[in-house]
Scaffold this active site. Structure first.
Site, PDB file in Angstrom:
ATOM      1  N   VAL A  69       0.807  -1.232   0.000  1.00 57.24           N
ATOM      2  CA  VAL A  69       0.000   0.000   0.000  1.00 57.24           C
ATOM      3  C   VAL A  69       0.836   1.276   0.000  1.00 57.24           C
ATOM      4  O   VAL A  69       0.304   2.368   0.177  1.00 57.24           O
ATOM      5  CB  VAL A  69      -0.996   0.035   1.185  1.00 57.24           C
ATOM      6  CG1 VAL A  69      -1.999  -1.093   1.059  1.00 57.24           C
ATOM      7  CG2 VAL A  69      -0.278  -0.040   2.529  1.00 57.24           C
ATOM      8  N   LYS A  70       2.122   1.176  -0.209  1.00 62.35           N
ATOM      9  CA  LYS A  70       2.949   2.380  -0.180  1.00 62.35           C
ATOM     10  C   LYS A  70       2.996   3.064  -1.564  1.00 62.35           C
ATOM     11  O   LYS A  70       2.569   2.487  -2.563  1.00 62.35           O
ATOM     12  CB  LYS A  70       4.365   2.016   0.285  1.00 62.35           C
ATOM     13  CG  LYS A  70       4.417   1.491   1.731  1.00 62.35           C
ATOM     14  CD  LYS A  70       3.837   2.480   2.739  1.00 62.35           C
ATOM     15  CE  LYS A  70       4.304   2.277   4.158  1.00 62.35           C
ATOM     16  NZ  LYS A  70       3.702   1.154   4.883  1.00 62.35           N
ATOM     17  N   THR A  71       3.554   4.285  -1.573  1.00 59.49           N
ATOM     18  CA  THR A  71       3.555   5.102  -2.800  1.00 59.49           C
ATOM     19  C   THR A  71       4.185   4.370  -3.986  1.00 59.49           C
ATOM     20  O   THR A  71       3.697   4.443  -5.102  1.00 59.49           O
ATOM     21  CB  THR A  71       4.288   6.439  -2.556  1.00 59.49           C
ATOM     22  OG1 THR A  71       3.595   7.125  -1.530  1.00 59.49           O
ATOM     23  CG2 THR A  71       4.311   7.304  -3.814  1.00 59.49           C
TER      24      THR A  71
END
Ligand SMILES: *Cc1c(COP(=O)(O)O)cnc(C)c1O
Length: 397
Positions: A185-187
């Site tokens: 779910v990170k950038t």
């Protein structure tokens, strides 16, 4: 924030390279790999983008924090100052080394308050770990001055803030060590992965060895290495690194989309006088992965968050009640519910968090709403969202 929204052909191609050779490990098998060294490519790209001498990829952001601390020689009984608002990985990585997590208040930046940090320093303090939550940073100049004054390490947890900057420098590159997460779910994502960046050669070499069983990686003949110290396995796989290579190349594209969407929402919310935006320290630029704002009271913040969710505005979080990110829901930490016995140093030195006064953190967190900025929204989606948000918030004021 989530890079997975734009998973596509570039990611597939990089993964296919690895599938074609079948070499899923980052080390060795030189003859079989058809020239593909995805982990090394990811590391080279990261150190270039972050303007640091070194980058070392590992299996997760949590691993990156553990490896970074270990690489600087942090161990049993050392105290690490960390904020009350972060992800549970902060204290996990500290406890994994037998070190002691010392929770400290945040301020209106939603990250470490430098005054509170200075008050928490003891003879055992070794590290100050600011966490750039939701894409923005603490007053890093003030924290660095404190670290210099007391001879402490500055370790930036930039897991949620890749691409942000402070006084012209990429977040993560300002402290002695910086950490990123590439979880799903990170950038930017690798599926699972993380990295440590630093300009310190000795920390880098230690990180490299520590994350691969203490192997010294000298010479070509894997299996004949020396073991200068004990290590663990925090290696990233080539498959994960391959996804990261494609995603890192798209970081600036992602940041531009985040900034565009963030700006539309922020301008719309600026029309409401009761909305106060999070403070970004002078010289800082967020990575625009979240839009954070405060309402005048806890009651209004809760009502506004409810109104947003009732009108179908998803992904606006009230972290004050969230069990991943705020100290109030971390009973497993505060009651020290460990499967096995915790190290003596931790048992003896852990502050009694049931008695600690975190009302300053509560004051900011109880009024905060934090809205995720997605990459997949069309311009129409963002415009519609902006007006629904304004209506929703106004309806409770
Ligand atoms: C995601 C995250 C981590 C941990 O990363 P993982 O890759 O999920 O282990 C650490 N710190 C912060 C602030 C994070 O958001």
């Amino acid at each position: 924030m989530p890079g997975f929204e734009l998973f596509g052909d570039k990611e597939r191609k990089e993964v296919q390279d690895v599938m074609d050779s079948g070499v899923l490990m980052r080390y060795g098998f030189d003859g079989m790999r058809k020239g593909h060294w995805k982990t090394q490519e990811l590391e080279a790209g990261l150190s270039q983008r972050m303007k640091t001498k070194y980058a070392h990829a590992v299996s997760s952001g949590t691993a990156a924090l553990t490896v970074a601390l270990a690489s600087a020689g942090i161990g049993a009984g050392d105290e690490v100052i960390m904020p009350t608002f972060t992800f549970v990985a902060s204290f996990e990585s500290i406890l994994a080394l037998g070190a002691v997590p010392v929770l400290v208040n945040i301020d209106d930046t939603l990250t470490l308050d430098p005054d509170a940090v200075e008050k928490a320093i003891t003879p055992n303090t070794k590290v100050v770990m600011p966490v750039h939550m939701c894409g923005s940073m603490a007053n890093l100049e003030a924290l660095k001055a404190i670290c210099d004054k007391y001879g402490l390490l500055l370790l930036e947890d930039a897991c949620q803030a890749i691409g942000g900057s402070y006084k012209g420098k990429p977040l993560g590159s300002i402290g002695d060590l910086g950490c990123f997460s590439f979880d799903y779910v990170k950038t930017i994502t690798c599926g699972e992965g993380g990295a440590v960046i630093t300009n310190n050669k000795s920390y880098y070499e230690n990180a490299h060895k520590y994350s691969d069983h203490g192997h010294d990686h000298i010479g070509n003949n894997r299996g004949a290495e020396e073991h200068p110290f004990l290590g663990y396995n925090f290696r990233i796989s080539e498959m994960n690194a391959a996804v990261g290579v494609a995603q890192l190349a798209r970081l600036d594209e992602f940041l531009a989309i985040q900034k565009r969407n963030y700006t539309v929402l922020r301008e719309a919310l600026s029309s409401i006088p009761e909305v106060l935006f999070r403070t970004v320290p002078q010289g800082g630029e967020e990575n625009y992965s979240f839009l954070n704002f405060f309402l005048p009271t806890e009651d209004l913040a809760q009502k506004a968050q409810q109104a947003l969710s009732d009108t179908g505005v998803d992904a606006c979080f009230y972290w004050y009640n969230n069990n991943w990110h705020y100290y109030k829901k971390w009973e497993h930490l505060t009651e020290m519910k460990s499967l096995g016995k915790l190290p003596k140093d931790v048992q003896e030195s852990m502050p009694d968090y049931s008695k600690t006064d975190f009302s300053q953190s509560d004051k900011w967190m109880s009024r905060n709403i934090s809205c995720l900025i997605k990459l997949g929204w069309s311009e129409d989606d963002v415009a519609a969202r902006a007006s629904t948000m304004v209506e929703g918030i106004k309806s409770v004021l």
